[in-house]
Scaffold this motif. Structure first.
Motif, PDB file in Angstrom:
ATOM      1  N   VAL B  41       0.863  -1.178   0.000  1.00 14.55           N
ATOM      2  CA  VAL B  41       0.000   0.000   0.000  1.00 14.55           C
ATOM      3  C   VAL B  41       0.903   1.232   0.000  1.00 14.55           C
ATOM      4  O   VAL B  41       1.687   1.428   0.918  1.00 14.55           O
ATOM      5  CB  VAL B  41      -0.920  -0.004   1.245  1.00 14.55           C
ATOM      6  CG1 VAL B  41      -1.675   1.314   1.345  1.00 14.55           C
ATOM      7  CG2 VAL B  41      -1.900  -1.168   1.157  1.00 14.55           C
ATOM      8  N   GLY B  42       0.795   2.025  -1.040  1.00  7.29           N
ATOM      9  CA  GLY B  42       1.686   3.180  -1.159  1.00  7.29           C
ATOM     10  C   GLY B  42       0.992   4.520  -1.068  1.00  7.29           C
ATOM     11  O   GLY B  42       1.640   5.529  -0.843  1.00  7.29           O
ATOM     12  N   CYS B  43      -0.319   4.549  -1.275  1.00  5.09           N
ATOM     13  CA  CYS B  43      -0.973   5.866  -1.248  1.00  5.09           C
ATOM     14  C   CYS B  43      -2.407   5.799  -0.753  1.00  5.09           C
ATOM     15  O   CYS B  43      -2.914   6.760  -0.215  1.00  5.09           O
ATOM     16  CB  CYS B  43      -0.931   6.524  -2.623  1.00  5.09           C
ATOM     17  SG  CYS B  43      -1.962   5.735  -3.874  1.00  5.09           S
ATOM     18  N   GLU B  44      -3.091   4.739  -0.985  1.00  6.34           N
ATOM     19  CA  GLU B  44      -4.511   4.586  -0.653  1.00  6.34           C
ATOM     20  C   GLU B  44      -5.382   5.566  -1.412  1.00  6.34           C
ATOM     21  O   GLU B  44      -6.529   5.770  -1.056  1.00  6.34           O
ATOM     22  CB  GLU B  44      -4.758   4.730   0.868  1.00  6.34           C
ATOM     23  CG  GLU B  44      -3.990   3.718   1.695  1.00  6.34           C
ATOM     24  CD  GLU B  44      -4.248   3.827   3.181  1.00  6.34           C
ATOM     25  OE1 GLU B  44      -4.033   4.911   3.748  1.00  6.34           O
ATOM     26  OE2 GLU B  44      -4.681   2.826   3.779  1.00  6.34           O
ATOM     27  N   GLY B  46      -5.247   5.456  -5.024  1.00  4.88           N
ATOM     28  CA  GLY B  46      -5.417   4.965  -6.391  1.00  4.88           C
ATOM     29  C   GLY B  46      -4.350   5.387  -7.380  1.00  4.88           C
ATOM     30  O   GLY B  46      -4.445   5.091  -8.564  1.00  4.88           O
ATOM     31  N   VAL B  47      -3.328   6.060  -6.894  1.00  5.45           N
ATOM     32  CA  VAL B  47      -2.392   6.654  -7.839  1.00  5.45           C
ATOM     33  C   VAL B  47      -1.143   5.807  -8.069  1.00  5.45           C
ATOM     34  O   VAL B  47      -0.641   5.723  -9.180  1.00  5.45           O
ATOM     35  CB  VAL B  47      -1.990   8.077  -7.379  1.00  5.45           C
ATOM     36  CG1 VAL B  47      -1.083   8.734  -8.407  1.00  5.45           C
ATOM     37  CG2 VAL B  47      -3.229   8.928  -7.164  1.00  5.45           C
ATOM     38  N   CYS B  48      -0.643   5.146  -7.037  1.00  9.62           N
ATOM     39  CA  CYS B  48       0.707   4.577  -7.141  1.00  9.62           C
ATOM     40  C   CYS B  48       0.776   3.177  -7.735  1.00  9.62           C
ATOM     41  O   CYS B  48       1.808   2.775  -8.260  1.00  9.62           O
ATOM     42  CB  CYS B  48       1.399   4.594  -5.784  1.00  9.62           C
ATOM     43  SG  CYS B  48       0.821   3.305  -4.661  1.00  9.62           S
ATOM     44  N   GLY B  49      -0.286   2.414  -7.616  1.00 12.47           N
ATOM     45  CA  GLY B  49      -0.295   1.075  -8.214  1.00 12.47           C
ATOM     46  C   GLY B  49       0.389  -0.010  -7.403  1.00 12.47           C
ATOM     47  O   GLY B  49       0.428  -1.169  -7.830  1.00 12.47           O
ATOM     48  N   ALA B  50       0.910   0.324  -6.219  1.00 11.26           N
ATOM     49  CA  ALA B  50       1.598  -0.690  -5.411  1.00 11.26           C
ATOM     50  C   ALA B  50       0.636  -1.778  -4.935  1.00 11.26           C
ATOM     51  O   ALA B  50       1.046  -2.897  -4.631  1.00 11.26           O
ATOM     52  CB  ALA B  50       2.269  -0.035  -4.205  1.00 11.26           C
ATOM     53  N   CYS B  51      -0.649  -1.442  -4.888  1.00 14.80           N
ATOM     54  CA  CYS B  51      -1.656  -2.350  -4.325  1.00 14.80           C
ATOM     55  C   CYS B  51      -2.312  -3.215  -5.386  1.00 14.80           C
ATOM     56  O   CYS B  51      -3.313  -3.877  -5.101  1.00 14.80           O
ATOM     57  CB  CYS B  51      -2.721  -1.523  -3.617  1.00 14.80           C
ATOM     58  SG  CYS B  51      -3.587  -0.435  -4.779  1.00 14.80           S
ATOM     59  N   ARG B  61      -6.956  -1.740  -8.556  1.00 13.10           N
ATOM     60  CA  ARG B  61      -6.347  -1.109  -7.394  1.00 13.10           C
ATOM     61  C   ARG B  61      -6.943  -1.741  -6.133  1.00 13.10           C
ATOM     62  O   ARG B  61      -8.138  -1.589  -5.874  1.00 13.10           O
ATOM     63  CB  ARG B  61      -6.660   0.383  -7.359  1.00 13.10           C
ATOM     64  CG  ARG B  61      -6.177   1.181  -8.555  1.00 13.10           C
ATOM     65  CD  ARG B  61      -4.685   1.271  -8.547  1.00 13.10           C
ATOM     66  NE  ARG B  61      -4.192   2.435  -9.253  1.00 13.10           N
ATOM     67  CZ  ARG B  61      -3.193   2.408 -10.127  1.00 13.10           C
ATOM     68  NH1 ARG B  61      -2.605   1.270 -10.445  1.00 13.10           N
ATOM     69  NH2 ARG B  61      -2.765   3.516 -10.687  1.00 13.10           N
ATOM     70  N   CYS B  63      -6.549  -0.766  -3.217  1.00 12.29           N
ATOM     71  CA  CYS B  63      -6.919   0.253  -2.228  1.00 12.29           C
ATOM     72  C   CYS B  63      -8.238   0.921  -2.564  1.00 12.29           C
ATOM     73  O   CYS B  63      -8.818   1.595  -1.729  1.00 12.29           O
ATOM     74  CB  CYS B  63      -5.823   1.297  -2.084  1.00 12.29           C
ATOM     75  SG  CYS B  63      -5.649   2.378  -3.527  1.00 12.29           S
TER      76      CYS B  63
HETATM   77  S1  FES Z   1      -2.024   2.096  -2.667  1.00  7.57           S
HETATM   78 FE1  FES Z   1      -1.430   3.447  -4.224  1.00  7.57          FE
HETATM   79  S2  FES Z   1      -2.785   2.887  -5.790  1.00  7.57           S
HETATM   80 FE2  FES Z   1      -3.475   1.721  -4.161  1.00  7.57          FE
END
Ligand code: FES
Ligand SMILES: Cc1cc2nc3c(=O)[nH]c(=O)nc-3n(C[C@H](O)[C@H](O)[C@H](O)COP(=O)(O)OP(=O)(O)OC[C@H]3O[C@@H](n4cnc5c(N)ncnc54)[C@H](O)[C@@H]3O)c2cc1C
Ligand code: FES
Lengths: 285, 161, 790
Positions: B41-44, B46-51, B61, B63
């Motif tokens: 989880v990198g941002c919660e 929807g932007v970073c794509g880590a999730c 996504r 998150c």
């Molecule tokens: S945590 Fe960054 S897009 Fe979901």
């Protein structure tokens, strides 16, 4: 951040849906793709008490074509719109616009109706609806009504949608004889919301345009139909009518300041887009 | 109001039955309830794509999707894809090309790349760059990631022909 | 065998692109990041953060929050201060630097938007956040100091009245007679540069899980950090514990770049909460908290001039800098270092003897600023190289030629810069020639000219740079910070012939573990698969500084090399006894003891291990095997190992939209010994892209009220795959003689040079249009403004 607590309901029928909306009124929010709603809830910028998930209502999904119009169900995912051959053939504008909407994973969930309901000023989709002179199909407990896109988008994140109603579909006219579409936007990075964008359609014959419709987005609270600029382009396209149309944008548009992009820049970019998009409309295909 | 909801789904081919709070995201559910911590989880927002995870075969996504929404669905995570060997070639390419530095973006990057590889192993470098443009990587500068995806694509095409 | 340096070892791994031993788990989703840890009875912290940039805390009512579901404890600044003592971020060698005591939670007032004010601990993070919304604070808004340019004005409110003014630090440096040089110069060019405030955006946010066991008075902190030992000492100091009662464990770290080299108020608070509650407490910053609390960097305005003769001799550089660092100097590294680096190193790659620098470091009500990847270098490189290009233009000289003429000659070392920086051996001239060839400069210029005629505006940029790496105690230690410049490695042979290396340097993805393993394997004569490297645990690893200032390979690597040599010696002593041979005639090659003379295999390493551990009875009575060795290393001859390099950029500017398209990017870098070419190249590529972020996208935008306007990932733009170029990297190797390994650092070179080279390339593209940009980031809007289009 985590969202504030909420209750969750997933109606299986439209009747159930409207029952829930009637019961909870303004405390309820529709959950479609969640690609905008969940992001704001995760920042606690919005905190509805109940989410009504419409993903169980399969009748809201799908694309259908009739003689003169194409309909997209509200729950149709961006990815399905993007890959639809009917959309590509019958309403090229939407096909041209879809790759600019967000990124693959978001297009897999985000819905066409969600974008129309949200009415983000920088979104491609509302501008396409306005350009195409499409209609938004709105359904409530009392029945169905269709609202022209040109009057549906009322202000920043403000639409004609009333409490207890949902967007069920959109209807757009299919490509007419000689009609062409073009689309472009200016972003700093691929997939970002645009600093300014333009959806355009016209009847084209050689280098002559008729029925020009220029719908801008990212420049105001709603998509803006640039009426005067469109009028200036009726006829044979040459440098001077393009620059007349660009000048007409000064009165058609009244952009707002964005983070890192002033109104003046937006107006300028709108003019650049006009030039590019119009030349594309008349380009030999 | 916010009462817990019973969900059942298939996660990495295993049946999962749990009671979840409606507000729990699919990413948090996978990480905290199922202890599959490869999904990050990198941002919660929807932007970073880590999730990034797969829901019914498509990347989403984690998150921005609620765990309750996965009820009745098939969920696949990096752990599942590793186990099945589906992206072993891609993972090997990431290793040899050093396409992961800190590795935080990597599971999401792999799932995103896998979708492109499955749909279009002929994708050009530029198409690869566009396809992963919704996935942040703060370490690599992306070139190694693009190289690894590209070489996997070329190998798959080579094998197919 | 002895007498051989690591470079002459047989089957050397030095200079080979071996895969990182720890990468496999990362690509399989088996990384062990701090948030992946959970402990029994773990609680979660969330913070009420100041909505104002500057406001007095009048009252706090926590009663509703305390009654909320799942809440275990709500703590304000006053209670927090009973457990955690305040700190002051000053260092004695930055003379005159001042700051105010900072508390884990402020007691009287909040001084930036987003500062943690009240802590809530609950059963889940969501519950803690719910309760935060119930905490009621009565605020009294105070005047906000947002604009750094006005911070020193008489009329401006003083943030910390105890300090008297908003000046944190001032430094001036001048060589004699500089004004006369400017007066006599053929040409003087002037420029004002603005460097946008930006931040690191590590994909893994700051993460901490603190556990206090009162029965043993043992504090264990799992922390995403670059510096476990420093944090151990700081937590001990401020919690009133002895160092050995504190263990800091840093597992996988999801990007750091300097963000995770500092100590943060909310992390002290989390530790204090775990001590108060005697339970594990986890705090994972969410992305919004990260934007307002991770350190920011780079916010500088620099007005500068350069004197140049008509034939291209750079004669003098003079600049004036102001930088706003937020309300506190950050602890313990301080917020003066970036400005100090700019003073120390501006123009230092040129043989320019006349130099004056002035810097004002001021307080303001924004997120604290401190060291972030390439500290100061992106600023001083852009400043220097921007002036050089402007000077070249003024006298009609080619940008490459003016650099050829003025860069320090490669045969002129060792030498000192005007500010006293000691350069051992740099390779500016060779590096420049190499990049000119790589990019085919002449061809590009022709292509550029042709395209200009067609209305296509492409730019070629060059930027040379120096970089400080492998710092000695001159960086922090002498100023009183508990920051180790030395580093250690402990190496042991196990009974099966495997090697375990414990190192004080840490891994955040740059490949430290691979590099340490390569060095150890080479020094010992074993294969990589035999080696296991342990990092990031203060209970296990030798005391060391961790990873910062590009020191891991150069300092940690040298310690591993020395420990490896020593262990080999010890192993050979055992083997010599077993084989009744002279240790001097033996060596280890590929896990086997061999005769040096003919390479004949004698016995395996495993056999030595077996005998040493299980059959010591077969060894002589007066002999004790010692198959575990620790060695430490700190650079001694030079306070810093300077590296150098040059970057070039080829890009296109769309004058209609102001959009910059990056077409190609080249880097030639000299980091001394290249231990693992692939890892070095990837460090450089990643670093370049971070530098491009500063040049084109990244900026923390504030309102006049000190509110961060774009503190989320959607609005704060960082480079993404779609827009980044492929980057060609090549090397020159000037080893440092300060160590046997000869390695200098490489982790920051990419970031150091990229903003300057992008700026120069954009300005080269804009030249025929009579426009220039010097305010980073170079957004489309700023380019359009420079073109006077908007
Ligand atoms: S945590 Fe960054 S897009 Fe979901
Ligand atoms: C990183 C990122 C980048 C993005 N970039 C773009 C972009 O470039 N262009 C773009 O257009 N979009 C972009 N989006 C937004 C994305 O397209 C969203 O999916 C879309 O705007 C909303 O659709 P949704 O189905 O996700 O709606 P949801 O998020 O579920 O809902 C949005 C709002 O509409 C309401 N709503 C949803 N459906 C209905 C309905 N049928 N009737 C009534 N109300 C309804 C909801 O209650 C909510 O208020 C981006 C999103 C992200 C996270
Ligand atoms: S490898 Fe660190 S974010 Fe991609």
């Amino acid at each position: 951040m985590k969202p504030a607590p909420f209750a969750y309901e997933k109606p299986g029928t439209m009747a159930e849906l409207f029952g829930l909306l009637a019961e909870h009124g303004a405390d309820a929010a529709i959950l479609a793709g969640g690609q905008s709603l969940m992001a704001t809830m995760n920042m606690r910028l919005s905190a509805p008490e109940i989410l009504v998930d419409i993903n169980g209502l399969k009748e809201l999904s799908g694309i259908s074509v009739s003689e003169d119009k194409l309909s997209i169900g509200a729950l149709t995912r961006h990815c399905d719109v993007a890959s639809s051959e009917d959309v590509a053939a019958r309403v090229p504008l939407i096909h041209l616009a879809m790759p600019y909407v967000a990124h693959a994973a978001i297009r897999n969930r985000g819905t066409f109706g969600g974008s129309v309901a949200l009415a983000d000023p920088a979104s491609e989709i509302p501008a396409c609806m306005v350009c195409l002179d499409g209609e938004i199909e709105i359904t409530g407990a009392m029945g169905v009504r269709c609202v022209p896109a040109t009057t549906y988008f009322k202000g920043l994140y403000e639409t004609d949608l009333q409490e207890g109603e949902i967007v069920t579909a959109v209807h757009v006219p299919v490509l007419g004889d000689g009609e062409r579409h073009a689309f472009d936007e200016i972003t700093r990075r691929h997939g970002d919301y645009a600093m300014a964008g333009l959806a355009a359609s016209a009847s084209v014959s050689g280098t002559t345009l008729l029925n020009v419709r220029l719908a801008y987005f990212g420049v105001a609270g709603t998509p803006v139909l640039a009426i005067k600029a469109g009028a200036a382009l009726e006829g044979t396209i040459n440098d001077s009518c393009i620059s007349a149309a660009q000048n007409a944008l000064d009165s058609d548009l009244d952009p707002f300041d964005d983070i890192g992009c002033s109104a003046a820049t937006k107006l300028h970019l709108a003019k650049v887009l006009l030039d590019r998009v119009v030349r594309r409309l008349v380009a030999v295909q | 109001m916010d009462k817990a909801v019973q969900v059942s789904m298939s996660v990495n081919s295993e049946a999962v039955n749990r009671t979840v709070e409606p507000r729990q995201s699919l990413a948090d559910f996978i990480r905290n309830e199922l202890e599959l911590t490869g999904t990050h989880v990198g941002c919660e927002h929807g932007v970073c794509g880590a999730c990034t995870v797969r829901l019914d075969g498509q990347i989403v996504r984690g998150c921005l999707t609620l765990a309750v929404q996965a009820d009745g669905c098939t969920v696949e995570t990096i752990e599942g894809l590793t186990e099945s060997g589906e992206i072993a070639d891609l993972q090997n390419a990431f290793v040899t090309r050093n396409a992961a530095q800190c590795g935080f973006c990597t599971p999401g990057m792999l799932l995103t790349a896998a979708e492109l590889l499955a749909a279009d192993p002929g994708a050009s470098r530029e198409e690869i760059r566009k396809h992963i443009s919704g996935n942040y990587c703060r370490c690599t500068g992306y070139q190694a990631v693009v190289d690894a995806i590209e070489s996997t694509a070329r190998n798959r095409l080579g094998e197919a022909s | 065998m002895s007498g051989l340096t690591i470079h002459d070892r047989p089957n050397s791994y030095i200079g080979r692109s071996v895969s990182r031993p720890n990468i496999r788990r990362l690509v399989e989703g088996k990384g062990r990041f701090t948030d992946d840890m959970s402990l029994p009875r773990m609680l979660f912290a969330a913070f009420l953060r100041s909505p104002y940039a500057h406001a007095e805390i009048v009252t706090i009512d926590t009663s509703a929050a305390e009654a909320a579901p799942g809440v275990v404890r709500v703590v304000t600044g006053k209670e927090m201060a009973d457990v955690c003592s305040p700190w002051i971020g000053v260092l004695s060698h930055l003379e005159g630097l001042k700051s105010q005591p900072q508390y884990a939670l402020p007691i009287e007032k909040a001084t930036w938007q987003g500062e943690a004010v009240v802590a809530v601990v609950a059963e889940t993070r969501a519950q803690a956040e719910d309760a935060v919304e119930l905490v009621e604070v009565e605020w009294n808004e105070l005047p906000v100091v947002a604009d750094m340019e006005m911070a020193l004005d008489e009329a401006t409110h003083v943030i910390h009245s105890d300090l008297g003014d908003n000046l944190a630090w001032q430094r001036e440096f001048a060589t004699d007679g500089i004004d006369a040089v400017f007066e006599a110069a053929d040409q003087v060019v002037e420029e004002t540069f603005h460097f946008g405030r930006h931040t690191g955006v590590t994909l893994e946010a700051r993460s901490i899980l603190s556990d206090y066991d009162s029965s043993e008075e043992q504090l264990t902190v799992y922390l995403a950090t670059q510096t476990p030992h420093m944090m151990q000492t700081l937590f001990a100091k401020h919690m009133g514990l002895e160092d050995h009662r504190v263990r800091v464990i840093s597992g996988d770290v999801g990007g750091a770049f300097g963000i995770k080299v500092h100590s943060y108020a909310d992390e002290y608070a989390t530790v204090a909460l775990s001590i108060m509650l005697k339970r594990p407490v986890k705090f994972i910053a969410d992305r919004l908290e990260s934007f307002t609390n991770d350190i920011h960097a780079r916010d500088h305005r620099i007005t500068a001039r350069m004197a140049v003769s008509q034939d291209g001799e750079i004669q003098a550089i003079d600049y004036d800098d102001v930088t706003g660092v937020g309300p506190y100097s950050v602890y313990p590294r301080t917020s003066g270092i970036e400005a100090n680096q700019v003073v120390n190193m501006t123009g230092a790659q040129y043989a320019c003897p006349n130099y004056r620098a002035r810097t004002n470091v001021v307080f303001q009500n924004k997120t604290p600023m401190c060291q972030y990847r390439a500290v100061g270098h992106p600023i001083l490189t852009a400043l220097t190289e921007g002036l050089v290009d402007k000077a070249a233009d003024a006298i009609g000289m080619d940008p490459v030629d003016i650099r050829r003429k003025n860069l320090l000659p490669d045969d002129s070392y060792p030498r000192k810069s005007p500010t006293g920086m000691l350069f051992e051996q740099l390779s500016h001239q060779e590096s420049l020639e190499k990049i000119v060839q790589m990019m085919d400069y002449e061809m590009l210029r022709k292509e550029q000219g042709k395209l200009r005629d067609q209305g296509v505006y492409r730019g070629i940029g060059i930027a040379t740079f120096i970089e400080v790496t492998n710092p000695s105690a001159m960086f922090y230690g002498i100023g009183g910070a508990p920051i180790s410049a030395q580093d250690g490695a402990t190496i042991r042979l196990d009974a099966k012939g495997n090697i375990i290396v414990q190192t004080g340097v840490t891994e955040q993805g740059q490949g430290t573990e691979a590099v340490i393993a390569q060095v150890a394997a080479t020094a010992l004569g074993v294969t990589m698969d035999k080696i296991k490297v342990l990092t990031g645990d203060t209970d296990i690893t030798p005391c060391g500084g961790g990873t910062w200032a590009s020191r891991a390979a150069g300092v940690g690597g040298e310690a591993a090399a020395q420990a490896g040599h020593a262990l080999r010696q010890r192993i050979l002593e055992v083997a010599a006894i077993m084989l009744q041979a002279d240790a001097g005639t033996l060596d280890i090659q590929e896990n086997v003891i061999v005769d040096v003379a003919d390479g004949r295999e004698r016995i395996s390493l495993a056999e030595v291990g077996r005998v040493a551990y299980y059959r010591p009875d077969t060894l002589p009575k007066d002999f004790q095997s010692e198959l575990m060795v620790t060695r430490h290393y700190v650079p001694k001859d030079y306070p810093f190992a300077f590296t150098n390099g040059v970057q070039a950029s080829y890009l296109e500017v769309d004058p209609a939209t102001g959009i910059v398209t990056l077409l190609n990017h080249w880097v030639v870098e000299d980091c001394g010994t290249v231990i693992n070419p692939q890892l070095v190249d990837e460090q450089i590529r990643g670093g370049v892209v971070q530098g491009i972020g500063g040049a084109l996208y990244e900026e923390c935008l504030y309102s006049p009220e000190g509110q961060l306007l774009n503190g989320n990932m959607a609005d704060y733009l960082v480079p993404m795959a779609g827009e980044m170029p492929d980057i060609q990297v090549a090397h020159v190797e000037s080893r440092t003689a300060d160590s046997e390994l000869g390695a200098k650092g490489a982790g920051e070179a990419g970031t150091a040079g990229a903003p300057g080279v992008i700026m120069n390339a954009i300005n080269d593209a804009l030249k025929p249009l009579n426009a220039r940009v010097t305010r980073q980031p170079f957004t489309p809007e700023r380019i359009l403004q420079a073109l006077k289009t908007v």
